[in-house]
Design a protein around this motif. Structure first.
Motif, PDB file in Angstrom:
ATOM      1  N   ASP A  63      -1.242 -37.613   9.222  1.00 50.48           N
ATOM      2  CA  ASP A  63      -2.463 -37.390  10.012  1.00 50.48           C
ATOM      3  C   ASP A  63      -2.796 -35.907  10.072  1.00 50.48           C
ATOM      4  N   ASP A  66      -4.178 -34.920   6.782  1.00 50.60           N
ATOM      5  CA  ASP A  66      -5.592 -35.318   6.673  1.00 50.60           C
ATOM      6  C   ASP A  66      -6.492 -34.290   7.338  1.00 50.60           C
ATOM      7  N   VAL A  71      -5.520 -35.364   1.611  1.00 55.88           N
ATOM      8  CA  VAL A  71      -5.587 -36.799   1.861  1.00 55.88           C
ATOM      9  C   VAL A  71      -4.796 -37.513   0.782  1.00 55.88           C
TER      10      VAL A  71
END
Length: 420
Positions: A63, A66, A71
């Motif tokens: 996370d 990201d 990604v």
């Protein structure tokens, strides 16, 4: 003109070498910029992975990755293509930089694919991870700018060649002008040096054409005015009762006509306007023409000719023979001259004093002047005309002295002779 003497060839070679050099520099520059870009992305990925690595659990916080723009790539086909690209890319980058990174145990690689840059995390204990990044390949610096630069060089080359091409047209027109064509037009709208040269040459041609037309008009008028009293004198001569006087006057007027014709030929020679029309003729026939216009009695010429055909302008070559025969009689001790020939030459001989000057000196129309002109038995134009006429026929005239005999030898070219 040989291709290696051409200006266009030399300019083309300069541009080819310049393009090769510039291409090499641009290739190295693009390679350096690409490597720099990949190193920057790798540096950023290193920081993001280090920041998102949990030392307690020894796992990555995806996370957090990201949020930082890395990604995880889930498309298996795209992932396999990128891994294949990584293997190819690693072989291309295998060098001091790559070996140092392997020595440090680095397992992060930036891989360019399509228009994006991906990060491959090589994990020895599990499957490799592939991340997409917010970075895209720099197209302007690595592709567009170099192409624009090369295109500008090519356009510059085309512009230079386009400016030089009128030189070929100008050269062709100069040759036409040299061959007597005064109707050429070479005015240019260009403002460069070649355009200025073309306009200056066009101005010179027009000025020379006006001078030529003026000269021709003057000559036509003067020749007409000179021939009119000669014609009247010949008419009056016919009315004379005394045969000796009649013959003497006829000789005087015939001599005047001959001089006028010689003056006309001299003027045309000086203007390079004397043209020849070569045809095959028997040497005997050309001699007969020369004998008809001879200033002396033909009985003073000893003739011993071999039958041959020569490729000449009948009247011009006959006049050249006539001049040599006249000179031979004028400057001989016994007022005689002989003419013989074989398959390669014509020889005119007389017994007399040696020629005072080298033969080539007589190529000047006014070689004899002052006291020399007064002591000579002619105007000094005979050899001048003869030398130029023989030169126009691509033949040569040689002077040889043998004892008390003078020999003028016309060397015939092979293509000018046909044995009968």
């Amino acid at each position: 003109m040989k291709w290696y003497n051409s200006i266009i060839t030399k300019i083309s070679l300069i541009f080819i070498f310049a393009l090769m050099g510039i291409g090499t520099v641009l290739f190295l520059f693009v390679k350096h910029e690409r490597q720099k870009e990949l190193d920057n992305v790798e540096g950023y990925a290193r920081y993001a992975l280090h920041y998102s690595f949990n030392r307690m659990t020894r796992k990555l916080n995806f996370d957090n990755l990201d949020n930082l723009g890395l990604v995880i790539l889930k498309d298996p086909r795209l992932r396999d293509k990128i891994l294949e690209q990584k293997q190819y890319f690693d072989t291309q980058r295998m060098g001091p930089h790559m070996m140092m990174r392997q020595a440090l145990g680095s397992s992060i690689s930036a891989v360019p694919f399509d228009k994006k840059i991906y990060i491959v995390l090589d994990r020895s204990d599990s499957q490799d991870l592939v991340f997409s990044t917010p970075y895209k390949k720099e197209v302007l610096a690595t592709v567009i700018y170099p192409l624009i630069f090369i295109l500008l060089i090519i356009l510059l080359y085309i512009a230079i060649i386009k400016n030089i091409l009128p030189l070929y047209s100008l050269r062709r027109k100069i040759k036409q002008f040299a061959n007597g064509n005064y109707e050429i037009e070479c005015k240019s709208e260009h403002k460069d040096e070649i355009g200025i040269l073309s306009n200056d040459f066009d101005y010179a041609v027009k000025k020379i054409k006006k001078l030529r037309d003026s000269r021709q008009l003057f000559l036509r008028n003067i020749m007409h005015e000179l021939k009119t009293p000669i014609t009247k004198g010949k008419f009056v001569t016919e009315l004379a009762n005394e045969e000796n006087l009649k013959k003497s006057l006829n000789n005087i007027f015939l001599r005047q006509e001959t001089l006028l014709e010689e003056f006309s030929r001299i003027e045309k020679l000086n203007a390079n306007e004397l043209k020849i029309n070569k045809q095959p003729y028997l040497l005997e026939d050309v001699f007969d023409f020369a004998a008809d216009i001879l200033s002396h009695d033909v009985s003073k010429v000893e003739k011993n000719l071999t039958p041959v055909k020569i490729n000449v302008d009948f009247e011009l070559f006959g006049t050249a023979l006539k001049n040599l025969l006249d000179n031979g009689i004028n400057y001989s001790d016994d007022s005689k001259v002989s003419i013989t020939n074989d398959e390669s030459k014509i020889i005119i001989s007389n017994i007399g004093k040696k020629l005072e000057f080298p033969l080539q000196n007589y190529k000047e129309p006014f070689h004899l002047d002052g006291e020399k002109q007064k002591s000579s038995r002619g105007l000094g134009f005979g050899l001048y005309i003869t030398l130029h006429v023989i030169e126009l026929h691509n033949m040569s005239l040689e002077y040889k002295r043998e004892g008390n005999q003078n020999n003028f030898i016309i060397h015939l070219k092979n293509e000018s002779i046909k044995i009968v």
